[in-house]
Design a protein around this motif. Sequence first.
Motif, PDB file in Angstrom:
ATOM      1  N   LEU A 101     -19.167 -28.220  22.804  1.00 13.04           N
ATOM      2  CA  LEU A 101     -17.780 -28.373  22.369  1.00 13.04           C
ATOM      3  C   LEU A 101     -17.626 -28.005  20.898  1.00 13.04           C
ATOM      4  O   LEU A 101     -16.625 -27.382  20.511  1.00 13.04           O
ATOM      5  CB  LEU A 101     -17.313 -29.805  22.610  1.00 13.04           C
ATOM      6  CG  LEU A 101     -15.837 -30.077  22.327  1.00 13.04           C
ATOM      7  CD1 LEU A 101     -14.933 -29.178  23.154  1.00 13.04           C
ATOM      8  CD2 LEU A 101     -15.504 -31.551  22.586  1.00 13.04           C
ATOM      9  N   LEU A 102     -18.599 -28.364  20.073  1.00 12.57           N
ATOM     10  CA  LEU A 102     -18.554 -28.003  18.661  1.00 12.57           C
ATOM     11  C   LEU A 102     -18.578 -26.483  18.489  1.00 12.57           C
ATOM     12  O   LEU A 102     -17.790 -25.919  17.709  1.00 12.57           O
ATOM     13  CB  LEU A 102     -19.743 -28.625  17.922  1.00 12.57           C
ATOM     14  CG  LEU A 102     -19.861 -28.315  16.432  1.00 12.57           C
ATOM     15  CD1 LEU A 102     -18.667 -28.877  15.660  1.00 12.57           C
ATOM     16  CD2 LEU A 102     -21.169 -28.867  15.865  1.00 12.57           C
ATOM     17  N   MET A 103     -19.452 -25.807  19.238  1.00  9.37           N
ATOM     18  CA  MET A 103     -19.544 -24.352  19.136  1.00  9.37           C
ATOM     19  C   MET A 103     -18.284 -23.685  19.682  1.00  9.37           C
ATOM     20  O   MET A 103     -17.808 -22.687  19.133  1.00  9.37           O
ATOM     21  CB  MET A 103     -20.779 -23.861  19.885  1.00  9.37           C
ATOM     22  CG  MET A 103     -22.100 -24.337  19.309  1.00  9.37           C
ATOM     23  SD  MET A 103     -22.318 -23.873  17.564  1.00  9.37           S
ATOM     24  CE  MET A 103     -22.368 -22.083  17.701  1.00  9.37           C
ATOM     25  N   MET A 104     -17.734 -24.221  20.759  1.00  8.61           N
ATOM     26  CA  MET A 104     -16.513 -23.636  21.313  1.00  8.61           C
ATOM     27  C   MET A 104     -15.363 -23.761  20.329  1.00  8.61           C
ATOM     28  O   MET A 104     -14.538 -22.849  20.200  1.00  8.61           O
ATOM     29  CB  MET A 104     -16.152 -24.329  22.632  1.00  8.61           C
ATOM     30  CG  MET A 104     -15.018 -23.645  23.389  1.00  8.61           C
ATOM     31  SD  MET A 104     -15.504 -21.993  23.947  1.00  8.61           S
ATOM     32  CE  MET A 104     -13.936 -21.342  24.529  1.00  8.61           C
ATOM     33  N   THR A 105     -15.322 -24.885  19.617  1.00  8.29           N
ATOM     34  CA  THR A 105     -14.272 -25.072  18.615  1.00  8.29           C
ATOM     35  C   THR A 105     -14.433 -24.074  17.483  1.00  8.29           C
ATOM     36  O   THR A 105     -13.453 -23.476  17.022  1.00  8.29           O
ATOM     37  CB  THR A 105     -14.304 -26.516  18.085  1.00  8.29           C
ATOM     38  OG1 THR A 105     -14.137 -27.430  19.180  1.00  8.29           O
ATOM     39  CG2 THR A 105     -13.195 -26.747  17.075  1.00  8.29           C
TER      40      THR A 105
END
Length: 314
Positions: free
Chosen positions: A218-222
């Motif tokens: 989720l951090l990378m997608m953000t």
Amino acid sequence: MTTDRRPLALPLTVFLLIAFGLSWLLATPLWLGDGLDHPLFMPITLAMMATPAIAALVVVFFVERPEHRARALGLWPLRPAGRLVGYLALGLVVPVVLVLAALPVGAAIGVYPADFTHFSAFREQVEAQLEAAGATGPQIPIGVLVAVQFVNVVIGAFVNLVPALGEELGWRGWLLPRLQRFGTAAALLVSGVIWGLWHAPLILLGYNYPTAPPWLGLLMMTGFCVVLGAVFGWLRLRSGSVWPAALAHGSLNAAAGFSLVFAQAGETIDTTRATILGWSGWIVPLLLVAVLFATGQFRPAPAEPTGVSGRPAS
């Protein structure tokens, strides 16, 4: 910075509640069932892509109710035609260039297992598909099949335009211009973070980042959405229309498969580090965004001249 000073708290709250709430609601069968292996995964994800558009339409038609609703969403006007066509062309080409550029950058850094000569991973996939289909006879040379992928991307970009518009009508059509009051950089950052977090129902199940812990995915997608959202935001602001951003989104989705076409067989691709999804793939788009900022290319498009009646001047 925009002079728009209409109240934002209520419209933004309604928009976020609908976009995020509907997204999680539609994803519920995935969480209660087989996750990404659910037989209805594709219809569910396509339906989820429409939730930002639904949220934007509800806000525009029932909360804000501006005089020109299509204009408020960036759907209209489709003029000046020359400017719109130019940014549509950029929307088609730029994402493909960024996706492709991420691969040699990742290979040079050592995080992308590339095979730019023999296309071994792609060859392996094609052979497996032919074997499963029981195909016999002469095979098309792998180089020709690779070239065909570029044609498929162009076709796919336009096929993907409709579902991509479901997202872009919300993120860049309505949200980005409404956040412009806080400055362009802040608007791009906040809209990108919101776009990234909206993907949580799928990313937390392993979508896009299957080898990473859910929180890291989720951090990378953000981060990915902030970077690519800035590129899409440039197309929206400079064209004055949501259509180039929607076509760019469709083009990006269509080009994502290139990471397999140029990969080495038998190797695992860590998408937190490689491809356009990973940090190495953000280098070129970040450089592009920096150049665009430095040259003033994030200034909103000039307003279309209007006549005495308030209609566009001919």
